[in-house]
Design a protein around this motif. Structure first.
Motif, PDB file in Angstrom:
ATOM      1  N   ARG A   1       0.813  -1.212   0.000  1.00  9.25           N
ATOM      2  CA  ARG A   1       0.000   0.000   0.000  1.00  9.25           C
ATOM      3  C   ARG A   1       0.851   1.269   0.000  1.00  9.25           C
ATOM      4  NH1 ARG A   1      -4.073  -0.318  -2.509  1.00  9.25           N
ATOM      5  NH2 ARG A   1      -4.927   1.556  -1.530  1.00  9.25           N
TER       6      ARG A   1
ATOM      7  N   GLU B   1      -1.945   8.522   5.570  1.00  4.65           N
ATOM      8  CA  GLU B   1      -2.663   7.246   5.450  1.00  4.65           C
ATOM      9  C   GLU B   1      -2.260   6.282   6.568  1.00  4.65           C
ATOM     10  OE1 GLU B   1      -4.986   6.392   3.304  1.00  4.65           O
ATOM     11  OE2 GLU B   1      -4.763   7.553   1.462  1.00  4.65           O
ATOM     12  N   HIS B   2      -0.953   6.163   6.821  1.00  2.60           N
ATOM     13  CA  HIS B   2      -0.484   5.243   7.849  1.00  2.60           C
ATOM     14  C   HIS B   2      -0.846   5.730   9.250  1.00  2.60           C
ATOM     15  CE1 HIS B   2       1.541   2.414   5.251  1.00  2.60           C
ATOM     16  NE2 HIS B   2       2.243   3.376   4.672  1.00  2.60           N
TER      17      HIS B   2
ATOM     18  N   ASN C   1      -4.519   4.878   9.867  1.00  2.00           N
ATOM     19  CA  ASN C   1      -4.628   3.448  10.136  1.00  2.00           C
ATOM     20  C   ASN C   1      -4.129   3.111  11.542  1.00  2.00           C
ATOM     21  OD1 ASN C   1      -5.128   0.659   9.066  1.00  2.00           O
ATOM     22  ND2 ASN C   1      -2.944   0.461   9.450  1.00  2.00           N
TER      23      ASN C   1
ATOM     24  N   TYR D   1      -6.667   4.406  14.416  1.00  2.00           N
ATOM     25  CA  TYR D   1      -7.874   3.590  14.585  1.00  2.00           C
ATOM     26  C   TYR D   1      -7.548   2.214  15.163  1.00  2.00           C
ATOM     27  CZ  TYR D   1     -10.994   6.886  12.259  1.00  2.00           C
ATOM     28  OH  TYR D   1     -11.751   8.000  11.950  1.00  2.00           O
ATOM     29  N   HIS D   2      -6.418   1.635  14.731  1.00  2.00           N
ATOM     30  CA  HIS D   2      -6.060   0.289  15.193  1.00  2.00           C
ATOM     31  C   HIS D   2      -5.512   0.278  16.615  1.00  2.00           C
ATOM     32  CE1 HIS D   2      -6.647  -2.709  12.024  1.00  2.00           C
ATOM     33  NE2 HIS D   2      -6.405  -1.751  11.154  1.00  2.00           N
TER      34      HIS D   2
ATOM     35  N   ARG E   1     -13.614   0.536  14.681  1.00  2.00           N
ATOM     36  CA  ARG E   1     -13.722   0.797  13.249  1.00  2.00           C
ATOM     37  C   ARG E   1     -14.114   2.248  13.029  1.00  2.00           C
ATOM     38  NH1 ARG E   1     -17.893  -3.307  10.866  1.00  2.00           N
ATOM     39  NH2 ARG E   1     -17.229  -2.260   8.944  1.00  2.00           N
ATOM     40  N   LYS E   2     -13.701   2.791  11.897  1.00  2.00           N
ATOM     41  CA  LYS E   2     -14.028   4.186  11.579  1.00  2.00           C
ATOM     42  C   LYS E   2     -15.532   4.423  11.606  1.00  2.00           C
ATOM     43  CE  LYS E   2     -11.890   6.294   8.076  1.00  2.00           C
ATOM     44  NZ  LYS E   2     -11.579   6.808   6.704  1.00  2.00           N
TER      45      LYS E   2
ATOM     46  N   GLU F   1      -7.165   5.214   4.708  1.00  2.00           N
ATOM     47  CA  GLU F   1      -7.559   3.814   4.738  1.00  2.00           C
ATOM     48  C   GLU F   1      -7.379   3.237   6.136  1.00  2.00           C
ATOM     49  OE1 GLU F   1      -6.338   2.516   0.176  1.00  2.00           O
ATOM     50  OE2 GLU F   1      -5.311   1.627   1.901  1.00  2.00           O
ATOM     51  N   VAL F   2      -8.318   2.393   6.530  1.00  2.00           N
ATOM     52  CA  VAL F   2      -8.185   1.629   7.767  1.00  2.00           C
ATOM     53  C   VAL F   2      -8.271   0.164   7.364  1.00  2.00           C
ATOM     54  CG1 VAL F   2      -9.082   1.188  10.074  1.00  2.00           C
ATOM     55  CG2 VAL F   2      -9.301   3.467   9.070  1.00  2.00           C
ATOM     56  N   ARG F   3      -7.138  -0.508   7.353  1.00  2.00           N
ATOM     57  CA  ARG F   3      -7.069  -1.869   6.830  1.00  2.00           C
ATOM     58  C   ARG F   3      -7.472  -2.903   7.881  1.00  2.00           C
ATOM     59  NH1 ARG F   3      -2.701   0.781   5.002  1.00  2.00           N
ATOM     60  NH2 ARG F   3      -1.218  -0.207   6.426  1.00  2.00           N
TER      61      ARG F   3
ATOM     62  N   GLU G   1      -3.666  -6.228   6.328  1.00  2.00           N
ATOM     63  CA  GLU G   1      -2.363  -5.899   6.919  1.00  2.00           C
ATOM     64  C   GLU G   1      -1.374  -7.010   6.590  1.00  2.00           C
ATOM     65  OE1 GLU G   1      -1.294  -3.366   8.720  1.00  2.00           O
ATOM     66  OE2 GLU G   1      -3.054  -2.296   9.467  1.00  2.00           O
TER      67      GLU G   1
END
Length: 309
Positions: A111, A189-190, A193, A196-197, A203-204, A298-300, A305
């Motif tokens: 990604r 982006e990272h 992610n 949230y993690h 989750r978003k 993005e939230v993978r 991952e």
């Protein structure tokens, strides 16, 4: 998902309307934030162009105020709003487009590579649009007698140097903004992610709009600060070339000095870029939320991952 105004989505994600909203959001968010920080930009440019006279932020503020008056801090505001507004439209709108394009084209690619490719592709186009505005802006800010703004600055620069004058600094401008944009979008982006993690641990979709926009602001500040450090050498070169302090890239580097390339005006750039990028992301995502669209980043899932690591 509904917008804050109570309506549904204006359009679906990745539709032409979606990219239109992203483009308008990028234009408004970048144009207004850059306009707001024009006084700091005037200080930065003058410190880069005349480092002996303006050897500190406080000295630069005081000297400009004493010699040129308070209106001097708003020189180049037209270039800031229109130039960086159009750059923001291309940067954000085309980033969204290219991220979808490269994600479909390079399905199993890491990604980070997708983020780098998408931001670089968008930034090249954005800088071709920005460069003429930047050429006039820098001269207006550092050379008080050159012109009052864009209206008289554009014809004056064209009469003196032709079309080349508008794109004299395109290579160093790309050298500044390409790595900045690539690092900025990837860091954003990272960071989203990660937050949230590891921080929110939800989750978003389960978070309120205020929480989502809070994540946007934190990730935006991290992205802007890291990007400003990476791109500082090229920013000094751009100011030097546009103000004819050096006639070539090599001479500009030699005249500024290797250490000064990385350190000159860095504190004010972090003061300038970090909050500006934070506000850009906040305004940009607010426009998306009001349109019923999800916030950026993005939230993978755990499976994603594993596949992209």
């Amino acid at each position: 998902m509904k917008g804050l105004l109570g309506g549904g989505r204006i359009c679906e994600e990745f539709s032409p309307g979606y990219y239109g909203i992203c483009t308008v959001g990028g234009l408004l968010s970048a144009g207004t934030t850059h306009l707001a920080i024009t006084p700091l930009d005037v200080v930065k440019v003058n410190m880069q162009v005349n480092p002996v006279k303006y050897h500190s932020i406080s000295t630069c503020f005081a000297t400009i105020l004493r010699e040129q008056g308070p209106s001097a801090f708003w020189r180049g505001r037209g270039g800031k709003f229109f130039g960086y507004g159009l750059q923001g439209a291309c940067r954000f709108g085309l980033y969204e487009y290219f991220k979808k394009f490269y994600s479909n084209l390079l399905v199993d690619q890491n990604r980070s590579s997708i983020f780098f490719l998408s931001s670089a592709s968008a930034e090249v186009i954005a800088n071709v649009v920005l460069c003429p505005f930047e050429a006039v802006k820098v001269r207006v800010q550092a050379q008080p007698r050159f012109a009052r703004g864009l209206i008289d600055g554009f014809p004056k620069l064209y009469a003196a140097e032709g079309l080349f004058g508008f794109y004299r600094g395109l290579v160093p401008l790309l050298g500044r903004n390409l790595p900045f944009s690539m690092v900025m979008f990837s860091t954003f982006e990272h960071s989203v992610n990660f937050l949230y993690h590891n921080v929110i641990q939800r989750r978003k979709e389960e978070c309120s709009k205020a929480q989502q926009l809070g994540v946007t602001c934190i990730a935006g500040y991290a992205a802007g600060s890291v990007g400003s450090i990476i791109s500082n050498p090229a920013d000094n070169i751009v100011a030097s070339l546009f103000n004819r302090k050096a006639s070539s890239l090599k001479l500009a580097v030699k005249k500024i000095g290797l250490i000064n390339l990385f350190t000159r005006s860095l504190p004010i750039r972090i003061m300038l870029v970090g909050p500006a990028v934070t506000l850009q992301w906040f305004f940009y995502d607010t426009i998306k939320v009001l349109s019923g669209l999800p916030t950026s980043g993005e939230v993978r899932t755990d499976v994603e991952e594993t596949k992209t690591s």
